[in-house]
Write a protein that holds these residues in place. Structure first.
Motif, PDB file in Angstrom:
ATOM      1  N   CYS A   1      40.044  43.570  35.895  1.00 17.37           N
ATOM      2  CA  CYS A   1      40.680  43.955  37.145  1.00 17.37           C
ATOM      3  C   CYS A   1      41.882  44.761  36.636  1.00 17.37           C
ATOM      4  O   CYS A   1      42.524  44.402  35.637  1.00 17.37           O
ATOM      5  CB  CYS A   1      41.193  42.842  37.979  1.00 17.37           C
ATOM      6  SG  CYS A   1      42.519  43.194  39.137  1.00 17.37           S
TER       7      CYS A   1
ATOM      8  N   ASN B   1      45.484  41.581  45.679  1.00 22.05           N
ATOM      9  CA  ASN B   1      44.665  42.976  45.101  1.00 22.05           C
ATOM     10  C   ASN B   1      43.916  42.517  44.009  1.00 22.05           C
ATOM     11  O   ASN B   1      44.722  42.351  42.837  1.00 22.05           O
ATOM     12  CB  ASN B   1      45.663  44.043  44.795  1.00 22.05           C
ATOM     13  CG  ASN B   1      46.007  44.722  46.526  1.00 22.05           C
ATOM     14  OD1 ASN B   1      45.171  45.032  46.955  1.00 22.05           O
ATOM     15  ND2 ASN B   1      47.228  44.732  46.570  1.00 22.05           N
ATOM     16  N   HIS B   2      42.733  42.739  43.964  1.00 25.79           N
ATOM     17  CA  HIS B   2      41.875  42.903  42.897  1.00 25.79           C
ATOM     18  C   HIS B   2      40.845  44.052  42.804  1.00 25.79           C
ATOM     19  O   HIS B   2      40.690  44.591  43.945  1.00 25.79           O
ATOM     20  CB  HIS B   2      40.926  41.646  42.764  1.00 25.79           C
ATOM     21  CG  HIS B   2      41.895  40.377  42.702  1.00 25.79           C
ATOM     22  ND1 HIS B   2      42.558  40.174  41.384  1.00 25.79           N
ATOM     23  CD2 HIS B   2      41.585  39.198  43.267  1.00 25.79           C
ATOM     24  CE1 HIS B   2      42.994  38.869  41.523  1.00 25.79           C
ATOM     25  NE2 HIS B   2      42.735  38.430  42.454  1.00 25.79           N
TER      26      HIS B   2
ATOM     27  N   LEU C   1      44.896  45.064  37.821  1.00 22.17           N
ATOM     28  CA  LEU C   1      46.055  44.531  37.926  1.00 22.17           C
ATOM     29  C   LEU C   1      46.247  43.363  37.075  1.00 22.17           C
ATOM     30  O   LEU C   1      47.491  43.004  36.919  1.00 22.17           O
ATOM     31  CB  LEU C   1      46.270  44.239  39.420  1.00 22.17           C
ATOM     32  CG  LEU C   1      47.014  45.288  40.430  1.00 22.17           C
ATOM     33  CD1 LEU C   1      47.100  44.566  41.920  1.00 22.17           C
ATOM     34  CD2 LEU C   1      47.912  46.079  40.008  1.00 22.17           C
ATOM     35  N   HIS C   2      45.412  42.531  36.843  1.00 21.88           N
ATOM     36  CA  HIS C   2      45.637  41.411  36.105  1.00 21.88           C
ATOM     37  C   HIS C   2      44.734  41.273  34.678  1.00 21.88           C
ATOM     38  O   HIS C   2      43.646  41.220  34.676  1.00 21.88           O
ATOM     39  CB  HIS C   2      44.986  40.268  37.063  1.00 21.88           C
ATOM     40  CG  HIS C   2      45.590  40.061  38.521  1.00 21.88           C
ATOM     41  ND1 HIS C   2      44.931  40.886  39.562  1.00 21.88           N
ATOM     42  CD2 HIS C   2      46.893  39.839  38.966  1.00 21.88           C
ATOM     43  CE1 HIS C   2      45.831  40.627  40.496  1.00 21.88           C
ATOM     44  NE2 HIS C   2      47.004  40.137  40.036  1.00 21.88           N
TER      45      HIS C   2
ATOM     46  N   MET D   1      41.891  38.671  33.591  1.00 16.44           N
ATOM     47  CA  MET D   1      40.642  39.007  34.403  1.00 16.44           C
ATOM     48  C   MET D   1      40.046  39.900  33.365  1.00 16.44           C
ATOM     49  O   MET D   1      39.961  41.096  33.634  1.00 16.44           O
ATOM     50  CB  MET D   1      40.810  39.556  35.841  1.00 16.44           C
ATOM     51  CG  MET D   1      41.633  38.458  36.766  1.00 16.44           C
ATOM     52  SD  MET D   1      41.881  39.025  38.414  1.00 16.44           S
ATOM     53  CE  MET D   1      40.203  39.018  39.017  1.00 16.44           C
TER      54      MET D   1
HETATM   55 CU    CU Z   1      43.122  41.296  39.826  1.00 21.47          CU
END
Ligand code: CU
Length: 128
Positions: A110, A72-73, A112-113, A116
């Motif tokens: 992003c 997921n991004h 989630l990350h 990024m």
């Molecule tokens: Cu991501």
């Protein structure tokens, strides 16, 4: 013991980031200039490519090419008015986000990350 294991895991993740270990405030080496009001940003191996995009002020369509299969991004501009973002979606998938921005620097992330982290550099459309 538990916390030591967690710390090691975090260090391992950080070490895996290689050349992205620069401070968040560091200027990216180069910005890729958007053409025709569109900027394509690839999400691959949990990183943005490029991590800096230049564009003239006004409407810009950001195309996110998520190449990470099953990962997921999304793209999120937390510094822009209204904090525009796309929903998290697993790759491979392409998303589009159209924004209209004043000159300035805007992060693109992003949700989630944390690694990024890109920079959208919007310049005055009328300047040479
Ligand atoms: Cu991501």
């Amino acid at each position: 013991m538990q916390s030591a294991a967690v710390l090691l895991a975090v260090l391992g993740l950080t070490a895996g980031c290689g050349d992205t270990s620069q401070a968040p405030t560091a200027q990216p080496a180069r910005c890729e200039q958007a053409e025709g009001g569109r900027a394509v940003i690839v999400a691959e191996d949990l990183l943005w490519m490029p991590d800096c995009v230049g564009a003239p002020a006004g409407e810009l369509t950001i195309v996110v090419d998520n190449r990470d299969v099953g990962v997921n991004h999304n793209i999120h501009l937390p510094d822009a008015p209204g904090e525009p973002a796309t929903p998290l979606e697993a790759g491979p998938v392409t998303q589009e986000l159209t924004v209209s921005l004043e000159p300035g620097d805007y992060r693109y992330i992003c949700d989630l990350h944390a690694d990024m982290m890109g920079r959208l550099r919007v310049t005055d459309a009328n300047s040479p």
